[in-house]
Design an enzyme around this catalytic site. Structure first.
Site, PDB file in Angstrom:
ATOM      1  N   SER A  90       0.868  -1.458  -0.712  1.00 22.41           N
ATOM      2  CA  SER A  90      -0.428   0.084   0.202  1.00 22.41           C
ATOM      3  C   SER A  90       1.153   1.196  -0.392  1.00 22.41           C
ATOM      4  O   SER A  90       1.797   1.396  -0.453  1.00 22.41           O
ATOM      5  CB  SER A  90      -0.809   0.129   0.928  1.00 22.41           C
ATOM      6  OG  SER A  90      -1.783   0.905   1.185  1.00 22.41           O
ATOM      7  N   ASP A 136      -5.779  -4.936  -1.528  1.00 24.21           N
ATOM      8  CA  ASP A 136      -4.337  -3.812  -0.931  1.00 24.21           C
ATOM      9  C   ASP A 136      -3.946  -5.728  -0.207  1.00 24.21           C
ATOM     10  O   ASP A 136      -4.653  -6.318   0.820  1.00 24.21           O
ATOM     11  CB  ASP A 136      -4.931  -3.863   0.535  1.00 24.21           C
ATOM     12  CG  ASP A 136      -3.946  -2.413   0.504  1.00 24.21           C
ATOM     13  OD1 ASP A 136      -3.552  -2.861   1.949  1.00 24.21           O
ATOM     14  OD2 ASP A 136      -4.614  -0.950   1.050  1.00 24.21           O
TER      15      ASP A 136
END
Length: 349
Positions: A55, A206
């Site tokens: 991320s 993610d």
């Protein structure tokens, strides 16, 4: 003419030792990592052989590599500074592009914004798949900010970007030579905001869910035994969350730290077996773990501020990250290559 350092990785002329970096994701709190990287690059004594990130950590890693390709350590520092200013409220991206980049990092604008209030109120009843137009200008924004061709061409360093395979629930780690905007989109794909990103016909969310950041790529095919973890999600908070937002934030911290804890326990287990002579040194890598962590640096920035795109806050965290890295270098530079500087069993078991 200055001779290039023989050390592997992103090595300036002053580099004397090599390390790998493991960069956690955490929205706007990734500005703390920006400060850590800036101080390490300015110091110049460490070659960065490999970087693993998820991320916001992946974005820091990719921007660093792009900048190094363009202009060495100073180019990397400049690109990181430009990136973080661009995604802030003071940035110069077009408004719609800046907004989606902030959302990809888990950011919102003003906590008092009526738009934020209504989006949070209705989020339990909607999904990204109700967006029939499937518009995600984040792709254009990232392509405007990052030259992925430069990143792929930066063959001095190994890059590892994690994403979570929605179907298998397993972590997938993408390497530098294959990185495109899709891989970064996948690593930062929060499923409440975006449709899963398809890569090779499979959906991804993610990377922080299963590797925040993944450590195992730094154990294989990397020469250095030293891994510096830049941690921005606190493991422990000595307070009980009571509001809905506080509970959600703490659950997110626990969820995103869980895979990291598992890997650190595995490192501790292997290290103890090596120390006891139950494993052969030649068959297993003795990992020397180091850490720059958030204790004290985020006391006035609770978990909810990970969603804040205020550049003043980002600059404050940047300065704290720089200070933390400078302090760590002063205390532990001599330990690199010799011994770990954290006690895994005490801190993570």
């Amino acid at each position: 003419m200055t001779q290039r350092s023989p050390l592997p990785g992103l090595a300036g002329p002053r580099a004397e030792k090599a390390i790998s970096l493991a960069l956690q994701g955490g929205g706007a709190h990734g500005a703390f990592t920006w400060g850590v990287l800036d101080a390490i690059l300015e110091d110049g004594r460490l070659a960065i052989e490999a970087i693993s990130g998820a991320s916001a950590g992946a974005m820091n890693a990719v921007v660093l590599a792009e900048g190094w390709r363009q202009g060495g350590a100073e180019g990397a520092r400049r690109c990181l500074a430009d990136f973080w200013r661009s995604i802030s409220l003071d940035g110069d991206l077009p408004a719609y592009k800046a907004r989606v980049v902030r959302q990809a990092l888990g950011l919102w604008t003003d906590e008092r914004s009526p738009l934020r209030f209504w989006m949070e109120a209705f989020s339990p009843f909607t999904t990204p798949y109700q967006n029939v137009l499937d518009v995600n200008p984040l792709r254009d924004a990232l392509e405007a900010l990052i030259s992925f061709s430069d990143v792929r061409a930066c063959d001095e360093a190994k890059l590892f970007v994690s994403a979570t395979n929605v179907w298998s629930g397993k972590v997938r780690v993408f390497e530098r030579r294959e990185l495109t905007v899709d891989h970064l989109l996948a690593s930062a794909c929060l499923p409440e905001l975006y449709k899963a990103v398809e890569i090779e016909g499979e959906p991804y969310w993610d990377g922080g869910y299963m590797g925040n950041p993944p450590l195992f790529p730094l154990f294989y095919g990397v020469d250095t035994n030293d891994v510096l973890l830049v941690q921005i999600n606190p493991i422990e908070r000595r307070e009980t969350p009571r509001t809905r937002a506080e509970i959600r934030d703490r659950l997110n911290e626990i969820t995103f730290n869980a895979p990291l804890l598992r890997e650190l326990r595995a490192v501790d287990f292997v290290t103890r077996l090596l120390d006891e002579g139950k494993l052969a040194e030649g068959d297993y890598k003795r990992v020397l773990m180091h850490r720059i962590e958030p204790t004290g640096h985020f006391d006035d920035f609770p978990a909810s501020t990970r969603k804040t795109a205020d550049f003043r806050m980002m600059k404050t965290l940047f300065e704290r990250g720089r200070g933390a890295a400078q302090d760590w270098l002063a205390r532990h530079y001599d330990d690199i290559g010799i011994r770990p500087t954290i006690e895994l069993k005490r801190d993570y078991s």
